[in-house]
Design a protein around this motif. Structure first.
Motif, PDB file in Angstrom:
ATOM      1  N   LEU A 113       0.826  -1.206   0.000  1.00  0.00           N
ATOM      2  CA  LEU A 113       0.000   0.000   0.000  1.00  0.00           C
ATOM      3  C   LEU A 113       0.863   1.261   0.000  1.00  0.00           C
ATOM      4  O   LEU A 113       2.073   1.216   0.221  1.00  0.00           O
ATOM      5  N   HIS A 114       0.206   2.394  -0.239  1.00  0.00           N
ATOM      6  CA  HIS A 114       0.824   3.706  -0.030  1.00  0.00           C
ATOM      7  C   HIS A 114       0.596   4.091   1.441  1.00  0.00           C
ATOM      8  O   HIS A 114      -0.479   3.815   1.993  1.00  0.00           O
ATOM      9  N   PRO A 115       1.567   4.725   2.100  1.00  0.00           N
ATOM     10  CA  PRO A 115       1.375   5.107   3.503  1.00  0.00           C
ATOM     11  C   PRO A 115       0.111   5.924   3.749  1.00  0.00           C
ATOM     12  O   PRO A 115      -0.501   5.816   4.824  1.00  0.00           O
ATOM     13  N   MET A 116      -0.290   6.729   2.763  1.00  0.00           N
ATOM     14  CA  MET A 116      -1.492   7.548   2.959  1.00  0.00           C
ATOM     15  C   MET A 116      -2.752   6.700   3.060  1.00  0.00           C
ATOM     16  O   MET A 116      -3.742   7.117   3.665  1.00  0.00           O
ATOM     17  N   GLN A 117      -2.735   5.512   2.486  1.00  0.00           N
ATOM     18  CA  GLN A 117      -3.885   4.623   2.620  1.00  0.00           C
ATOM     19  C   GLN A 117      -4.041   4.152   4.060  1.00  0.00           C
ATOM     20  O   GLN A 117      -5.152   4.109   4.593  1.00  0.00           O
ATOM     21  N   LEU A 118      -2.938   3.791   4.694  1.00  0.00           N
ATOM     22  CA  LEU A 118      -3.003   3.385   6.102  1.00  0.00           C
ATOM     23  C   LEU A 118      -3.447   4.544   6.992  1.00  0.00           C
ATOM     24  O   LEU A 118      -4.250   4.371   7.903  1.00  0.00           O
ATOM     25  N   LEU A 119      -2.915   5.729   6.720  1.00  0.00           N
ATOM     26  CA  LEU A 119      -3.289   6.907   7.505  1.00  0.00           C
ATOM     27  C   LEU A 119      -4.773   7.201   7.354  1.00  0.00           C
ATOM     28  O   LEU A 119      -5.473   7.473   8.339  1.00  0.00           O
ATOM     29  N   ASP A 120      -5.282   7.115   6.134  1.00  0.00           N
ATOM     30  CA  ASP A 120      -6.700   7.351   5.882  1.00  0.00           C
ATOM     31  C   ASP A 120      -7.559   6.338   6.627  1.00  0.00           C
ATOM     32  O   ASP A 120      -8.581   6.683   7.231  1.00  0.00           O
ATOM     33  N   MET A 121      -7.147   5.070   6.595  1.00  0.00           N
ATOM     34  CA  MET A 121      -7.895   4.031   7.318  1.00  0.00           C
ATOM     35  C   MET A 121      -7.928   4.328   8.811  1.00  0.00           C
ATOM     36  O   MET A 121      -8.966   4.194   9.468  1.00  0.00           O
ATOM     37  N   ALA A 122      -6.785   4.721   9.360  1.00  0.00           N
ATOM     38  CA  ALA A 122      -6.709   5.010  10.792  1.00  0.00           C
ATOM     39  C   ALA A 122      -7.601   6.192  11.163  1.00  0.00           C
ATOM     40  O   ALA A 122      -8.285   6.173  12.189  1.00  0.00           O
ATOM     41  N   LEU A 123      -7.608   7.208  10.316  1.00  0.00           N
ATOM     42  CA  LEU A 123      -8.425   8.397  10.589  1.00  0.00           C
ATOM     43  C   LEU A 123      -9.915   8.112  10.471  1.00  0.00           C
ATOM     44  O   LEU A 123     -10.738   8.761  11.111  1.00  0.00           O
ATOM     45  N   SER A 124     -10.262   7.140   9.637  1.00  0.00           N
ATOM     46  CA  SER A 124     -11.681   6.803   9.452  1.00  0.00           C
ATOM     47  C   SER A 124     -12.189   5.856  10.529  1.00  0.00           C
ATOM     48  O   SER A 124     -13.377   5.507  10.541  1.00  0.00           O
ATOM     49  N   GLY A 125     -11.290   5.422  11.431  1.00  0.00           N
ATOM     50  CA  GLY A 125     -11.692   4.561  12.524  1.00  0.00           C
ATOM     51  C   GLY A 125     -11.750   3.086  12.186  1.00  0.00           C
ATOM     52  O   GLY A 125     -12.266   2.276  12.965  1.00  0.00           O
ATOM     53  N   ARG A 126     -11.209   2.716  11.024  1.00  0.00           N
ATOM     54  CA  ARG A 126     -11.236   1.306  10.625  1.00  0.00           C
ATOM     55  C   ARG A 126     -10.271   0.474  11.467  1.00  0.00           C
ATOM     56  O   ARG A 126      -9.227   0.969  11.917  1.00  0.00           O
ATOM     57  N   ASP A 127     -10.631  -0.778  11.683  1.00  0.00           N
ATOM     58  CA  ASP A 127      -9.739  -1.717  12.359  1.00  0.00           C
ATOM     59  C   ASP A 127      -8.726  -2.205  11.339  1.00  0.00           C
ATOM     60  O   ASP A 127      -9.074  -2.916  10.388  1.00  0.00           O
ATOM     61  N   LEU A 128      -7.469  -1.814  11.512  1.00  0.00           N
ATOM     62  CA  LEU A 128      -6.450  -2.165  10.532  1.00  0.00           C
ATOM     63  C   LEU A 128      -6.172  -3.662  10.479  1.00  0.00           C
ATOM     64  O   LEU A 128      -5.706  -4.174   9.467  1.00  0.00           O
ATOM     65  N   ARG A 129      -6.473  -4.377  11.554  1.00  0.00           N
ATOM     66  CA  ARG A 129      -6.287  -5.814  11.527  1.00  0.00           C
ATOM     67  C   ARG A 129      -7.219  -6.469  10.519  1.00  0.00           C
ATOM     68  O   ARG A 129      -6.855  -7.426   9.851  1.00  0.00           O
ATOM     69  N   GLU A 130      -8.432  -5.930  10.420  1.00  0.00           N
ATOM     70  CA  GLU A 130      -9.386  -6.460   9.442  1.00  0.00           C
ATOM     71  C   GLU A 130      -9.101  -5.929   8.052  1.00  0.00           C
ATOM     72  O   GLU A 130      -9.244  -6.648   7.055  1.00  0.00           O
ATOM     73  N   ALA A 131      -8.686  -4.668   7.968  1.00  0.00           N
ATOM     74  CA  ALA A 131      -8.484  -4.035   6.663  1.00  0.00           C
ATOM     75  C   ALA A 131      -7.213  -4.506   5.973  1.00  0.00           C
ATOM     76  O   ALA A 131      -7.159  -4.583   4.753  1.00  0.00           O
TER      77      ALA A 131
END
Length: 257
Positions: free
Chosen positions: A237-255
């Motif tokens: 992924l691009h780092p901004m994708q992880l940052l966006d997921m974190a800001l949206s409240g998504r569980d990164l373990r699932e994503a």
């Protein structure tokens, strides 16, 4: 009221192949309360032709981008592609000098251009990242693209972003700033040498135990992802994708995991 106005240069890859990266960039910039303009007149940065020695072919693209992006009403031109950023900061000026052409506007564009990770890392305190996460973290590692770490000297910013994510355990891979083996057309011209370099990079990624490797270069992401096996189960992924997921409240373990 917006805190500033920025141009977002999407580049060919994000525009045509990785809309999810572009959406992530826009989502994060919106959370910084910025006015974002994606100029309709932007064109391919032309660096593929420039680096292939075809200096005349991209001149129209180069001039069009310089005219469009160096306008005085915008202070910053953000790019999410390491190669496009290198084009604006280095290759345009070098090309115009070789052609005996004026570089005044190209110098202005160079001064305005920032990689989006560099811009965002300086403003992490303004982002609403959750502070109270106590759950299991995912392991993430980072690959330094040559056009980012060598051509632009950027290596700290992406790591600052990743270490700021509450759900991420950042793991530095061995030789993180070594080439991935892609090198544009190098991987097609010298597939044997390229494959050896790429396999060494992938082995270093595996050794971290990470479930996700991130990089700010679409070429690197293609090379790394395209040479991994299905059994690796490692997202690219691009780092901004992880940052966006974190800001949206998504569980990164699932994503991602």
């Amino acid at each position: 009221q917006a805190k500033g106005r920025v141009f977002y240069f999407t580049g060919c890859f994000t525009n045509y192949f990785a809309g999810d990266v572009g959406q992530a960039v826009v989502n994060v910039l919106k959370k910084l309360n910025l006015e974002i303009e994606i100029p309709a007149a932007q064109d391919c940065c032309g660096i593929a032709a420039i680096l292939s020695g075809e200096g005349d072919i991209p001149l129209d693209n180069v001039q069009k981008n310089i005219d469009t992006l160096s306008r005085a009403e915008v202070d910053v031109v953000l790019v999410d592609c390491a190669t496009c950023g290198a084009a604006f900061k280095k290759e345009y000026i070098d090309l115009l000098k070789r052609k005996g052409m004026d570089t005044t506007q190209a110098d202005i564009l160079k001064g305005k251009t920032q990689d989006v990770m560099e811009y965002v890392a300086a403003r992490l305190s303004e982002l609403p990242l959750p502070k109270d996460y106590a759950g299991e973290k995912i392991k993430v590692t980072y690959h330094d693209p040559c056009h980012l770490v060598r051509a632009q000297g950027i290596s700290k910013a992406p790591r600052e972003i990743l270490t700021a994510l509450p759900q991420v355990e950042y793991v530095e891979m061995e030789e993180a700033n070594a080439c991935c083996g892609g090198g544009g057309s190098f991987q097609f011209d010298f597939p044997g040498i390229s494959r050896g370099i790429t396999q060494k990079k992938i082995q270093h990624i595996r050794e971290t135990g990470a479930c996700c490797v991130v990089s700010g270069c679409p070429g690197c992401r293609l090379t790394i992802g395209g040479n991994m096996g299905v059994e690796d189960r490692i997202r690219v992924l691009h780092p901004m994708q992880l940052l966006d997921m974190a800001l949206s409240g998504r569980d990164l373990r699932e994503a991602v995991g």
